[in-house]
Design an enzyme around this catalytic site. Structure first.
Site, PDB file in Angstrom:
ATOM      1  N   CYS A 192     -16.204   1.863   0.757  1.00 39.82           N
ATOM      2  CA  CYS A 192     -15.022   1.064   1.098  1.00 39.82           C
ATOM      3  C   CYS A 192     -14.590   1.278   2.548  1.00 39.82           C
ATOM      4  O   CYS A 192     -13.922   0.421   3.112  1.00 39.82           O
ATOM      5  CB  CYS A 192     -13.873   1.374   0.141  1.00 39.82           C
ATOM      6  SG  CYS A 192     -13.323   3.094   0.191  1.00 39.82           S
ATOM      7  N   HIS A 248      -7.410   0.631  -6.262  1.00 39.62           N
ATOM      8  CA  HIS A 248      -7.546  -0.192  -5.041  1.00 39.62           C
ATOM      9  C   HIS A 248      -8.312  -1.458  -5.450  1.00 39.62           C
ATOM     10  O   HIS A 248      -9.460  -1.672  -5.059  1.00 39.62           O
ATOM     11  CB  HIS A 248      -8.309   0.610  -3.986  1.00 39.62           C
ATOM     12  CG  HIS A 248      -8.316  -0.011  -2.621  1.00 39.62           C
ATOM     13  ND1 HIS A 248      -7.516  -1.076  -2.263  1.00 39.62           N
ATOM     14  CD2 HIS A 248      -9.045   0.296  -1.499  1.00 39.62           C
ATOM     15  CE1 HIS A 248      -7.753  -1.380  -0.991  1.00 39.62           C
ATOM     16  NE2 HIS A 248      -8.675  -0.578  -0.513  1.00 39.62           N
ATOM     17  N   ARG A 294     -13.555  -8.406   2.579  1.00 40.67           N
ATOM     18  CA  ARG A 294     -12.145  -8.203   2.224  1.00 40.67           C
ATOM     19  C   ARG A 294     -11.354  -9.453   2.605  1.00 40.67           C
ATOM     20  O   ARG A 294     -10.486  -9.910   1.859  1.00 40.67           O
ATOM     21  CB  ARG A 294     -11.566  -6.976   2.962  1.00 40.67           C
ATOM     22  CG  ARG A 294     -12.154  -5.629   2.540  1.00 40.67           C
ATOM     23  CD  ARG A 294     -11.694  -5.192   1.167  1.00 40.67           C
ATOM     24  NE  ARG A 294     -10.261  -5.143   1.047  1.00 40.67           N
ATOM     25  CZ  ARG A 294      -9.497  -4.133   1.455  1.00 40.67           C
ATOM     26  NH1 ARG A 294     -10.032  -3.051   1.976  1.00 40.67           N
ATOM     27  NH2 ARG A 294      -8.180  -4.157   1.297  1.00 40.67           N
ATOM     28  N   GLN A 320     -10.371  -4.020  -3.109  1.00 42.23           N
ATOM     29  CA  GLN A 320     -11.662  -3.579  -2.587  1.00 42.23           C
ATOM     30  C   GLN A 320     -12.810  -4.008  -3.504  1.00 42.23           C
ATOM     31  O   GLN A 320     -13.878  -4.400  -3.039  1.00 42.23           O
ATOM     32  CB  GLN A 320     -11.646  -2.050  -2.420  1.00 42.23           C
ATOM     33  CG  GLN A 320     -12.914  -1.502  -1.816  1.00 42.23           C
ATOM     34  CD  GLN A 320     -13.100  -1.867  -0.350  1.00 42.23           C
ATOM     35  OE1 GLN A 320     -12.210  -1.663   0.459  1.00 42.23           O
ATOM     36  NE2 GLN A 320     -14.246  -2.431  -0.012  1.00 42.23           N
ATOM     37  N   ASP A 375     -17.092   7.411  -1.748  1.00 42.32           N
ATOM     38  CA  ASP A 375     -15.840   7.346  -0.982  1.00 42.32           C
ATOM     39  C   ASP A 375     -15.575   8.752  -0.449  1.00 42.32           C
ATOM     40  O   ASP A 375     -16.224   9.723  -0.877  1.00 42.32           O
ATOM     41  CB  ASP A 375     -14.704   6.859  -1.912  1.00 42.32           C
ATOM     42  CG  ASP A 375     -13.389   6.595  -1.197  1.00 42.32           C
ATOM     43  OD1 ASP A 375     -13.382   6.521   0.042  1.00 42.32           O
ATOM     44  OD2 ASP A 375     -12.360   6.469  -1.895  1.00 42.32           O
ATOM     45  N   ARG A 408       0.877  -1.183   0.000  1.00 42.95           N
ATOM     46  CA  ARG A 408       0.000   0.000   0.000  1.00 42.95           C
ATOM     47  C   ARG A 408       0.908   1.226   0.000  1.00 42.95           C
ATOM     48  O   ARG A 408       1.690   1.432   0.927  1.00 42.95           O
ATOM     49  CB  ARG A 408      -0.901   0.021   1.231  1.00 42.95           C
ATOM     50  CG  ARG A 408      -1.559   1.377   1.431  1.00 42.95           C
ATOM     51  CD  ARG A 408      -2.658   1.369   2.452  1.00 42.95           C
ATOM     52  NE  ARG A 408      -3.833   0.699   1.946  1.00 42.95           N
ATOM     53  CZ  ARG A 408      -5.063   0.818   2.479  1.00 42.95           C
ATOM     54  NH1 ARG A 408      -5.246   1.597   3.528  1.00 42.95           N
ATOM     55  NH2 ARG A 408      -6.092   0.181   1.958  1.00 42.95           N
TER      56      ARG A 408
HETATM   57  N1  NVA Z   1      -9.819   6.815  -1.597  1.00 39.00           N
HETATM   58  C1  NVA Z   1      -9.466   6.409  -0.256  1.00 39.00           C
HETATM   59  C2  NVA Z   1      -9.725   4.955  -0.070  1.00 39.00           C
HETATM   60  C3  NVA Z   1      -9.390   4.421   1.318  1.00 39.00           C
HETATM   61  C4  NVA Z   1      -9.610   2.941   1.445  1.00 39.00           C
HETATM   62  C5  NVA Z   1      -8.005   6.737  -0.010  1.00 39.00           C
HETATM   63  O1  NVA Z   1      -7.195   6.509  -0.916  1.00 39.00           O
HETATM   64  O2  NVA Z   1      -7.677   7.249   1.046  1.00 39.00           O
HETATM   65  N1   CP Z   2     -11.120   0.072   2.619  1.00 34.09           N
HETATM   66  C1   CP Z   2      -9.862  -0.002   3.057  1.00 34.09           C
HETATM   67  O1   CP Z   2      -8.944  -0.282   2.306  1.00 34.09           O
HETATM   68  O2   CP Z   2      -9.699   0.237   4.385  1.00 34.09           O
HETATM   69  P1   CP Z   2      -8.340   0.489   5.153  1.00 34.09           P
HETATM   70  O3   CP Z   2      -7.796   1.812   4.678  1.00 34.09           O
HETATM   71  O4   CP Z   2      -8.741   0.524   6.611  1.00 34.09           O
HETATM   72  O5   CP Z   2      -7.381  -0.615   4.871  1.00 34.09           O
END
Ligand code: NVA
Ligand code: CP
Length: 301
Positions: A260, A129, A288, A132, A220, A102
């Site tokens: 998400c 992502h 997940r 997800q 989101d 990540r």
């Molecule tokens: N768009 C959000 C998704 C978090 C799971 C981010 O990138 O922070």
């Molecule tokens: N939806 C998701 O990826 O959650 P986290 O940021 O908590 O891993």
């Protein structure tokens, strides 16, 4: 050897297979039946950003599959001190069976994958992502039926999640409407690529037009990780992009709501929607675990 950097790394039939297996694994886990299909295998998990769901699901998933997961926060590794991604990829992949990452720049996971001798999984970049969407499509199937031919509405930022829903339209065969404000649209090339693969995708600025008669509404946060300083400016731009009861009211009466998570009640979604009867966000989060276990088997076994 296969990587999973975007959903487009899967063939449509493989996406289906992974989700079928995810339901089997979920049943085994709920029944308390051991399923150590990855015994002796290790997954390295590199995090440059915060996470709750992703870390818990991958780490628990590896344990339930009889393997082991290694939490590597970049700040506590030499990567965080500037060791080149290429060198880190060679070294880490020489000792483990898979790597989950990540991070911010999507090019980082691409570079890592290029130099890695084991499969690499994208667990969120600024670009996509994909994990997800596996859980989200599984959740739709759990509550309804096949998602193919159904219509999904995305409301909000044209961000990493929007890109993943777009890629998913090409792999899972749902129609996709996106309502995004000017200046926050998804990247054209992501839409074009999905359309070239046969996906039907509409983009509008009109939230009610995008959500009218749809089977699933999703959204989101307005400011993603790394965009915290833009919060105030984004609150202005997205002021008319909250999924509230009016928005859910124009969707099909049995439409589902997904997010998400983490969510900001009173910004992108009204509390009455996310905490309401159409919301399936807790199953979505739990799935997940099951979807990624199937993905891990697919890539590592
Ligand atoms: N768009 C959000 C998704 C978090 C799971 C981010 O990138 O922070
Ligand atoms: N939806 C998701 O990826 O959650 P986290 O940021 O908590 O891993």
């Amino acid at each position: 050897m296969r990587h999973f950097l975007t959903l487009l790394d899967l063939e449509p039939f493989e996406g289906k297979q992974i989700l079928e297996r995810a339901f089997e694994l979920k049943n085994l886990q709920k029944a308390g039946k051991p399923h150590h299909t990855l015994a002796g295998k290790t997954l390295a998990m590199i995090f440059d950003k915060a996470s709750t769901r992703t870390r818990v699901s991958f780490e628990t998933g590896m344990y339930q599959l009889g393997g082991h997961a290694l939490f590597l926060h970049s700040g506590a590794t030499q990567l965080g001190r500037g060791e080149p991604v290429e060198d880190s990829a060679r070294v880490i992949s020489s000792m483990v069976d898979g790597v989950m990452i990540r991070t911010f720049e999507h090019s980082m996971v691409e570079t890592f994958a290029k130099y890695s001798s084991v499969p690499v999984i994208n667990a969120l970049t600024d670009w996509t992502h994909p994990c997800q969407i596996l859980a989200d499509v599984m959740t739709y199937m759990q509550h309804r039926d096949e998602i193919q031919g159904k219509t999904v509405a995305w409301v909000g930022d044209g961000n990493n999640m929007a890109h993943s829903w777009i890629n998913g339209a090409a792999i899972f065969g749902y129609h996709l409407n996106l309502a995004c404000p000017e200046g926050y649209l998804p990247q054209d090339k992501v839409i074009q690529e999905a359309r070239d693969m046969g996906a039907t995708i509409e983009v509008t600025q009109d939230v009610l037009a995008a959500t009218a008669g749809v089977d699933l509404v999703t959204t989101d946060v307005w400011a993603s990780m790394g965009q915290e300083e833009e919060q105030a400016e984004r609150e202005q731009a997205f002021a008319h992009y909250m999924v509230d009861d009016t928005v859910m009211g124009v969707a099909k009466p049995n439409a589902l709501f997904m997010h998400c998570l983490p969510a900001h009640r009173g910004e992108e979604v009204a509390a009455s929607v996310i905490d309401g009867v159409q919301s399936v966000v807790w199953d979505e989060a739990e799935n997940r675990l099951h979807a990624q276990k199937a993905l891990l088997e697919f890539l590592l076994k």
